[in-house]
Design a protein around this motif. Structure first.
Motif, mmCIF file in Angstrom:
data_model
loop_
_atom_site.group_PDB
_atom_site.id
_atom_site.type_symbol
_atom_site.label_atom_id
_atom_site.label_comp_id
_atom_site.label_asym_id
_atom_site.label_seq_id
_atom_site.Cartn_x
_atom_site.Cartn_y
_atom_site.Cartn_z
ATOM 1 N N GLU A 183 0.823 -1.207 0.000
ATOM 2 C CA GLU A 183 0.000 0.000 0.000
ATOM 3 C C GLU A 183 0.862 1.265 0.000
ATOM 4 O O GLU A 183 0.447 2.309 -0.496
ATOM 5 C CB GLU A 183 -0.933 0.011 1.210
ATOM 6 N N ARG A 184 2.056 1.166 0.587
ATOM 7 C CA ARG A 184 2.913 2.350 0.648
ATOM 8 C C ARG A 184 4.206 2.169 -0.140
ATOM 9 O O ARG A 184 5.202 2.823 0.105
ATOM 10 C CB ARG A 184 3.225 2.709 2.109
ATOM 11 N N ASP B 119 5.740 5.372 -1.660
ATOM 12 C CA ASP B 119 6.421 6.208 -0.659
ATOM 13 C C ASP B 119 7.764 5.608 -0.286
ATOM 14 O O ASP B 119 8.757 6.322 -0.128
ATOM 15 C CB ASP B 119 5.562 6.352 0.603
#
Length: 203
Positions: free
Chosen positions: A190-191, A194
């Motif tokens: 999900e990240r 980032d």
């Protein structure tokens, strides 16, 4: 200057007729001026077009902020002006790898800015998810091409990203689970974008 003064200046100096209430709508952000209107507006207000924009996101906004006309930018990236205008109007960049690199250079775009301006954020995120869960080496070229950077700039980040994902899968006893079903693996994916930027320079 009142909206009426601005409207008058646009008409008197540039032959652009807009009503004062349109100027008010521009100020409030409920309407956006066309490229030629923005350029004229900057002239009336004695500032650069980029000063009237927030953080540029689209190709058009980045081009206007750099005060480059569409024909000149098309020449710089090596394509027909009509083809460039279509891409800008539809927010769908379809340039080649060489043209993408030339676009990033002409507009001085960082890799993140390039992704957003060319509408490739989702494509990029999917490449990173695949690199984390499968053989990362196969994604060095595609990621570097989307970002318009040399491969060496993404190799280390992809290698580390893949290792981090695999370590998370092991710690949750989900090694080999299809699609990364472990909670730590899901959270990581999900990240993943980032995390990539934590590992790779944005310039």
């Amino acid at each position: 200057m009142t909206p009426g003064h601005v409207a008058y200046g646009l008409q008197a100096q540039y032959g652009i007729h807009v009503a004062p209430d349109i100027v008010v709508a521009w100020e409030r952000g409920t309407l956006a001026p066309a490229s030629h209107e923005l350029t004229a507006l900057a002239g009336v207000l004695w500032c650069a077009p980029g000063d009237l924009l927030g953080a540029a996101r689209s190709l058009r906004e980045h081009r206007i902020a750099r005060a480059i006309d569409p024909e000149e930018l098309a020449r710089l990236v090596g394509m027909e002006a009509s083809a460039y205008r279509t891409m800008e109007d539809t927010d769908r960049w379809r340039g080649s790898e060489r043209q993408t690199a030339a676009l990033a250079e002409a507009l001085a775009l960082s890799p993140r800015e390039l992704l957003t301006a060319t509408g490739r954020n989702e494509e990029f995120a999917e490449l990173l998810r695949s690199a984390a869960t499968t053989r990362w080496q196969a994604y060095v070229r595609p990621v570097a091409r989307v970002l318009a950077v040399p491969r060496r700039q993404v190799e280390s980040a992809l290698r580390q990203m893949h290792a981090d994902y695999q370590a998370r899968m092991v710690t949750t006893s989900s090694w080999g689970a299809s699609g990364g079903s472990g909670e730590a693996g899901k959270e990581y994916l999900e990240r993943v974008v980032d995390h990539f930027w934590e590992l790779a320079p944005d310039r």
